[in-house]
Design a protein around this motif. Structure first.
Motif, PDB file in Angstrom:
ATOM      1  N   ARG A 180       0.830  -1.212   0.000  1.00  0.00           N
ATOM      2  CA  ARG A 180       0.000   0.000   0.000  1.00  0.00           C
ATOM      3  C   ARG A 180       0.862   1.259   0.000  1.00  0.00           C
ATOM      4  O   ARG A 180       0.473   2.286  -0.574  1.00  0.00           O
ATOM      5  CB  ARG A 180      -0.954  -0.005   1.198  1.00  0.00           C
ATOM      6  CG  ARG A 180      -0.289   0.089   2.557  1.00  0.00           C
ATOM      7  CD  ARG A 180      -1.324   0.162   3.675  1.00  0.00           C
ATOM      8  NE  ARG A 180      -0.707   0.284   4.984  1.00  0.00           N
ATOM      9  CZ  ARG A 180      -0.282  -0.726   5.716  1.00  0.00           C
ATOM     10  NH1 ARG A 180      -0.410  -1.971   5.243  1.00  0.00           N
ATOM     11  NH2 ARG A 180       0.270  -0.532   6.899  1.00  0.00           N
ATOM     12  N   ASN A 181       2.041   1.193   0.651  1.00  0.00           N
ATOM     13  CA  ASN A 181       2.935   2.354   0.644  1.00  0.00           C
ATOM     14  C   ASN A 181       3.520   2.586  -0.739  1.00  0.00           C
ATOM     15  O   ASN A 181       3.734   3.729  -1.156  1.00  0.00           O
ATOM     16  CB  ASN A 181       4.067   2.141   1.651  1.00  0.00           C
ATOM     17  CG  ASN A 181       3.582   2.173   3.081  1.00  0.00           C
ATOM     18  OD1 ASN A 181       2.398   2.033   3.336  1.00  0.00           O
ATOM     19  ND2 ASN A 181       4.490   2.343   4.024  1.00  0.00           N
ATOM     20  N   VAL A 182       3.803   1.494  -1.444  1.00  0.00           N
ATOM     21  CA  VAL A 182       4.317   1.604  -2.812  1.00  0.00           C
ATOM     22  C   VAL A 182       3.256   2.252  -3.696  1.00  0.00           C
ATOM     23  O   VAL A 182       3.551   3.143  -4.505  1.00  0.00           O
ATOM     24  CB  VAL A 182       4.702   0.218  -3.357  1.00  0.00           C
ATOM     25  CG1 VAL A 182       5.145   0.314  -4.813  1.00  0.00           C
ATOM     26  CG2 VAL A 182       5.822  -0.398  -2.518  1.00  0.00           C
ATOM     27  N   GLU A 184       0.876   4.200  -2.756  1.00  0.00           N
ATOM     28  CA  GLU A 184       0.723   5.599  -2.343  1.00  0.00           C
ATOM     29  C   GLU A 184       1.782   6.471  -3.010  1.00  0.00           C
ATOM     30  O   GLU A 184       1.480   7.572  -3.483  1.00  0.00           O
ATOM     31  CB  GLU A 184       0.835   5.702  -0.827  1.00  0.00           C
ATOM     32  CG  GLU A 184       0.609   7.110  -0.288  1.00  0.00           C
ATOM     33  CD  GLU A 184       0.713   7.179   1.220  1.00  0.00           C
ATOM     34  OE1 GLU A 184       0.922   8.295   1.739  1.00  0.00           O
ATOM     35  OE2 GLU A 184       0.615   6.128   1.873  1.00  0.00           O
ATOM     36  N   MET A 185       3.017   5.964  -3.058  1.00  0.00           N
ATOM     37  CA  MET A 185       4.083   6.717  -3.721  1.00  0.00           C
ATOM     38  C   MET A 185       3.821   6.824  -5.212  1.00  0.00           C
ATOM     39  O   MET A 185       4.055   7.866  -5.829  1.00  0.00           O
ATOM     40  CB  MET A 185       5.443   6.069  -3.480  1.00  0.00           C
ATOM     41  CG  MET A 185       6.023   6.305  -2.107  1.00  0.00           C
ATOM     42  SD  MET A 185       7.770   5.820  -2.008  1.00  0.00           S
ATOM     43  CE  MET A 185       8.532   7.126  -2.971  1.00  0.00           C
ATOM     44  N   ALA A 186       3.328   5.752  -5.812  1.00  0.00           N
ATOM     45  CA  ALA A 186       3.051   5.756  -7.254  1.00  0.00           C
ATOM     46  C   ALA A 186       2.001   6.808  -7.605  1.00  0.00           C
ATOM     47  O   ALA A 186       2.076   7.449  -8.671  1.00  0.00           O
ATOM     48  CB  ALA A 186       2.585   4.376  -7.698  1.00  0.00           C
ATOM     49  N   SER A 187       1.042   7.005  -6.717  1.00  0.00           N
ATOM     50  CA  SER A 187      -0.030   7.975  -6.979  1.00  0.00           C
ATOM     51  C   SER A 187       0.476   9.408  -6.994  1.00  0.00           C
ATOM     52  O   SER A 187      -0.209  10.314  -7.493  1.00  0.00           O
ATOM     53  CB  SER A 187      -1.132   7.833  -5.919  1.00  0.00           C
ATOM     54  OG  SER A 187      -0.660   8.260  -4.644  1.00  0.00           O
ATOM     55  N   MET A 188       1.676   9.633  -6.469  1.00  0.00           N
ATOM     56  CA  MET A 188       2.252  10.981  -6.429  1.00  0.00           C
ATOM     57  C   MET A 188       2.991  11.332  -7.718  1.00  0.00           C
ATOM     58  O   MET A 188       3.419  12.472  -7.895  1.00  0.00           O
ATOM     59  CB  MET A 188       3.213  11.086  -5.241  1.00  0.00           C
ATOM     60  CG  MET A 188       2.549  10.866  -3.885  1.00  0.00           C
ATOM     61  SD  MET A 188       3.761  10.685  -2.541  1.00  0.00           S
ATOM     62  CE  MET A 188       4.576  12.287  -2.603  1.00  0.00           C
TER      63      MET A 188
END
Length: 234
Positions: A180-182, A184-188
């Motif tokens: 989920r953290n990966v 989240e970073m991808a969405s940025m």
């Protein structure tokens, strides 16, 4: 009940040779170390350090690491640096300069964990450029901690221009965080940034050095060194 007793006896028999082999390996390694073999001195130090084949004795380990480092063994130098970096509490005073000196020997020889440690030391000193260089070198070998640290450096722009695409790529490669953290970073990232990052991830392959592989193989490396030494004698 008889089956349980028999099974337990078999387990004991299986365990005994391993311990005996450890002791034989230790004894043989000490003989080799006393002849001035710097790598053998490192292995003797590690066996004292971890209590393999002998009683754990960190004072003895430190002395063998000193001899190994003096003989220019890079892994012996690394462990000596670790003792100066706090691992030798109660045996030797912490000395940041000595720790960096010896870990640099190992880092330059190609040991990934030493490279990561050196990067941390330079980062604490505020030398972001030098820290980034060593994190990159360790990350290229696939060390998860270095990949994660490299991700943080690119995210913060420490020692390099900020690059969220590279930060994401190294974060994903490190595999130290939940999926989920990966995401989240991808969405940025913008679509081109994400494509660039995913291409790097897909094409990336770790390239560990022979020294790193030796260090990570632990006790097997000690046994292999004894075999090589025996063949050289005979």
């Amino acid at each position: 009940m008889k089956f349980v007793a028999l099974a337990f006896s078999c387990l004991l028999l299986l365990a005994m040779p391993a311990s005996a082999n450890d002791t034989r390996t230790f004894d043989a390694m000490v003989l080799l170390a006393k002849r001035g073999d710097a790598e053998a001195q490192y292995h003797v130090g590690m066996m004292h350090n971890n209590g393999i084949g002998t009683q754990q004795d960190r004072s003895q380990a430190f002395e063998w690491f000193q001899k190994s480092a003096a003989g220019n063994d890079p892994l012996g130098a690394y462990k000596l640096g670790c003792y100066y970096d706090g691992q030798g509490a109660g045996i030797v005073a912490t000395d940041a300069d000595q720790a960096l000196k010896y870990k640099l020997v190992s880092a330059r020889a190609g040991y990934a964990r030493a490279q990561h440690d050196v990067a941390l030391m330079y980062d604490r000193q505020g030398n972001s450029e030098e820290a980034l260089k060593w994190w990159k070198t360790a990350a290229d070998q696939g060390l998860p901690e270095a990949l994660f640290s490299l991700s943080r450096a690119y995210s913060a722009g420490k020692g390099t221009p900020r690059d969220l695409s590279l930060s994401y790529a190294y974060f994903k490669l490190s595999k130290v965080a939940p999926a989920r953290n990966v995401k989240e970073m991808a969405s940025m990232l913008s679509k081109p940034e994400l494509e660039k990052a995913e291409k790097l991830v897909a094409e990336w392959k770790p390239q560990p050095t022979a020294l790193t592989l030796k260090a990570f193989s632990g006790f097997r490396a000690a046994e292999e060194h004894l075999k090589v030494a025996k063949n050289q004698v005979f």
